[in-house]
Design an enzyme around this catalytic site. Structure first.
Site, PDB file in Angstrom:
ATOM      1  N   GLU A   7      -4.367   3.378  -1.889  1.00 22.70           N
ATOM      2  CA  GLU A   7      -4.853   2.003  -2.034  1.00 22.70           C
ATOM      3  C   GLU A   7      -5.216   1.484  -0.650  1.00 22.70           C
ATOM      4  O   GLU A   7      -4.348   1.329   0.212  1.00 22.70           O
ATOM      5  CB  GLU A   7      -3.764   1.112  -2.643  1.00 22.70           C
ATOM      6  CG  GLU A   7      -3.317   1.577  -4.017  1.00 22.70           C
ATOM      7  CD  GLU A   7      -2.189   0.719  -4.593  1.00 22.70           C
ATOM      8  OE1 GLU A   7      -1.932  -0.370  -4.070  1.00 22.70           O
ATOM      9  OE2 GLU A   7      -1.565   1.174  -5.569  1.00 22.70           O
ATOM     10  N   GLU A  34       4.529   3.770  -6.397  1.00 19.03           N
ATOM     11  CA  GLU A  34       5.315   3.187  -5.308  1.00 19.03           C
ATOM     12  C   GLU A  34       6.811   3.183  -5.609  1.00 19.03           C
ATOM     13  O   GLU A  34       7.433   2.125  -5.775  1.00 19.03           O
ATOM     14  CB  GLU A  34       4.817   1.777  -4.994  1.00 19.03           C
ATOM     15  CG  GLU A  34       3.371   1.762  -4.516  1.00 19.03           C
ATOM     16  CD  GLU A  34       2.935   0.422  -3.948  1.00 19.03           C
ATOM     17  OE1 GLU A  34       3.454  -0.600  -4.402  1.00 19.03           O
ATOM     18  OE2 GLU A  34       2.078   0.411  -3.063  1.00 19.03           O
TER      19      GLU A  34
END
Ligand code: GAL
Length: 694
Positions: free
Chosen positions: A315, A151
């Site tokens: 995710e 991320e």
């Protein structure tokens, strides 16, 4: 896109942390994942110490042992570079690798993403570990792909270390060549900000009233994006030397101050997104009046699709959310885990990996639940994952298909970043972005986000019957020429208030407004104003219908022979005004919406931001709403999406409501889960979904 398993299939995965569990748990975990239909795991993104426990001493045994266990199963691995969490020995010895707050205080060890992209020391440590990973692991038969870092720009997308200021100066020198040019571009004549040496320039710093030159901040965002991209590319270039043919490189998430499109184009095979629709139910900011709630994540999924038409979910929410320090959100209700998985797939994900296998028993994320709770015992969520895998086994034929949308919302990074520096623009833009998406959802009108870049062509835009470019303050000649080409070939374009009043530096133009868009929109803006608080709401009348011109009002005049005012601002309703509740705008009666015939197409200029009812009116009146009404009818609580491959089309109906939904399939279709023909009235359970071949 390259496919996760090198063939076109829909694949389920899970995030796993071998370093969190005793070795004795590995084999059992992998066996149970396999049995549940999981075929891919993502590992190692925070495990730097397991590879380099002290400077320069690399050991691979821990993950070698784990991969040996994996090799005994059908499970494949996405291996990650560990640069999101530098080791304590590294940050302690080389504090210059740390990121800082704007006031210069360093972010210390103990959380994550506390490094800065521009520290030469951090770049070197990262380069070395990625090189070691590539050389050691890339040939492993269980590995099918790589995730870079974790991320990029999550937690914070602002960087204020000394290395950042040094790199910012280099970035600016390269961009402007001289201080004179920089001073001109940034308008430093205002408040005596003129720079006389490069050393005087820093990334934004703490100032009186937090006011920083906006043109400098706009360049700063461009700089942060370039820094993150360079860091990602450095890693990707190393990995490419080592990875097996057919293996892929990706990263996860879409975060601020980062041109995800350019990063993906130059470094990745496709983007993956981290989807947590349950944020909508966080106690901290739950809003009962929020129409879309978890369905809002479809907007983020559409953003992911704008980067990679077929993408992955690295995710996917599978349990309750929460850190020990923030967020409290409940466990997905029965059906929601399936619904959110199908939401991802409906929008173009062919790979969905749940976060995480078993909930961690230590650290900040003890409440960020995975499929299993701490004990790992069998539970309802694992049973639901098994059922999802069973459903996917009947949906394989739709892998690789593309989401179908005839309406697009145009975006570009300059305007996104400019809105961040500009309170006026931000307020206008936020309102419209939210409502245009909600209106499209509620009327079952699929939309794409379409990012304008220097290489976007009119043919690409011609795929859309209707485009909104809601409030592009910054326009360039090239972008406007592109839009003119699209409209003159028959397209419909809607622009909203505050268009075209800035140049690419974010400086205001002295032309007639809407600046470069005057000709295309046939519009002149003699005056403009915020909607004054005592007006409460301002409306205009369009073909007998009242539409709200929210937040800001451009008061318009038609310019050119093809331009026509089709809606005018209304006075406040008599009753309201009499009660003193609202006063009439002094521009009542003046044009609020201009329609301009331009070549074969039409450009519309609307003088306000788009309230929900206004956005609904545009979709309806311009013939874009409900494009699939001949196939299906469903209540507005359901989302409708269609994916297409060749002649085959697949319909998704997603019921976000707790109550069952009655839908009608208007032609005979195949219910893919039940593998049987179906038509007419169908009942979807609360939080239920259906996937049909049309
Ligand atoms: C994501 C992140 C994961 C985990 C999860 C829950 O943003 O990639 O590592 O932290 O959120 O917070």
């Amino acid at each position: 896109m390259r496919y996760i398993l090198n063939d076109q299939s829909l694949v389920l995965g899970v995030c796993y942390y071998p370093e969190h569990w005793p070795r004795s748990a590995w084999a059992g975990d992998l066996r149970r994942m396999t049995e549940a239909g999981i075929r891919v795991i993502r590992i190692a993104e925070f495990a730097w110490n397991k590879f380099e426990p002290e400077e320069g001493r690399y050991i691979f045994a821990f993950f070698d042992d784990f991969l040996e266990e994996v090799e005994k199963t059908p499970i494949k691995v996405i291996f990650c570079t560990p640069t999101a969490t530098p080791p304590a020995w590294l940050t302690h010895k080389y504090p210059e690798v740390l990121n800082a707050r704007m006031d210069g205080v360093l972010y210390r060890h103990g959380s994550r993403r506390h490094y800065n992209y521009n520290s030469p020391v951090y770049q070197e440590f990262s380069r070395k570990i990625v090189e070691q990973f590539g050389a050691h692991y890339a040939a492993h038969p269980s590995i099918i792909g790589w995730q870079i870092d974790n991320e990029l720009n999550c937690e914070t997308s602002d960087f204020y270390s000394e290395s950042d200021s040094a790199a910012f100066r280099r970035f600016l020198e390269e961009k402007y060549g001289s201080l004179e040019a920089l001073n001109e571009a940034w308008g430093t004549v205002f408040w005596n900000q003129t720079y006389t040496a490069w050393e005087e320039i820093f990334v934004p710093q703490t100032t009186v009233s937090n006011s920083t030159n906006p043109h400098r901040v706009l360049d700063y965002y461009r700089f942060v994006s370039a820094s993150a991209r360079r860091f990602c590319k450095m890693q990707a270039d190393i990995l490419r030397k080592y990875i097996k043919e057919g293996d892929f490189i990706t990263t996860n998430g879409l975060f601020g101050n980062l041109d995800n499109h350019a990063m993906t184009a130059e470094s990745l095979d496709f983007i993956t997104y981290d989807s947590y629709p349950n944020f909508a139910y966080c106690l901290d900011d739950y809003r009962a009046e929020d129409l879309l709630k978890d369905r809002k994540w479809s907007r983020n999924l559409s953003e992911s699709r704008s980067v990679s038409p077929v993408f992955g979910i690295m995710e996917q929410q599978s349990g309750a959310n929460g850190w020990n320090t923030r967020m409290e959100a409940p466990t997905p209700r029965p059906g929601q885990l399936t619904l959110w998985t199908m939401q991802s797939i409906a929008h173009g994900a062919d790979f969905v990996s749940y976060f995480r296998w078993r909930t961690c028993t230590v650290g900040t994320e003890i409440y960020w639940h995975g499929i299993l709770d701490y004990s790992g015992r069998e539970n309802r969520r694992l049973r639901e994952v098994r059922a999802v895998a069973e459903k996917l086994s009947h949906m394989q034929e739709l892998a690789g298909s593309r989401y179908v949308a005839k309406v697009g919302i145009l975006k570009d990074y300059d305007n996104i970043w400019d809105a961040q520096t500009d309170k006026w623009h931000e307020r206008v833009d936020r309102e419209s972005q939210k409502n245009l998406f909600a209106a499209a959802q509620l009327t079952h009108t699929p939309v794409d986000f379409v990012y304008l870049t220097d290489t976007t062509t009119a043919e690409e835009l011609a795929r859309y019957e209707l485009l909104f470019y809601p409030h592009a303050s910054i326009l360039t000649k090239e972008r406007v020429a592109l839009l003119e080409e699209y409209v003159s070939a028959g397209g419909q374009l809607v622009m909203g208030c505050r268009t075209g009043y800035k140049d690419p530096n974010g400086k205001c133009v002295t032309d007639c407004l809407p600046g470069l868009a005057c000709r295309l929109t046939g519009t002149d803006i003699p005056e403009y104003t915020f909607v004054a608080p005592d007006l409460q709401k301002v409306y205009a009348e369009w073909d007998g219908e009242r539409i709200e011109a929210a937040v800001f009002n451009d008061i318009l005049a038609p310019a050119g022979e093809q331009a026509e005012a089709v809606a005018s601002y209304l006075p406040a309703e008599d009753g309201q005004a009499a009660l003193g509740a609202a006063v009439s705008p002094d521009y009542a009666g003046q044009p609020a919406l201009i329609r301009n015939r331009f070549g074969e197409g039409t450009a519309w200029y609307f003088g306000g931001a788009f309230a929900l009812d206004t956005a609904l009116a545009f979709l309806r009146k311009l013939g874009a709403a409900q494009p699939f009404s001949a196939l299906v009818s469903a209540p507005s609580t359901c989302e409708i999406a269609v994916r297409k491959k060749g002649d085959a089309q697949y319909l998704f109906v997603l019921n976000y409501d707790k109550a069952p939904a009655s839908i009608t399939l208007k032609t005979e279709m195949t219910d893919l889960w039940a593998q049987r023909p179906v038509s007419g009235p169908v009942k979807l359970d609360g939080y239920g979904a259906g996937v049909y071949r049309i």
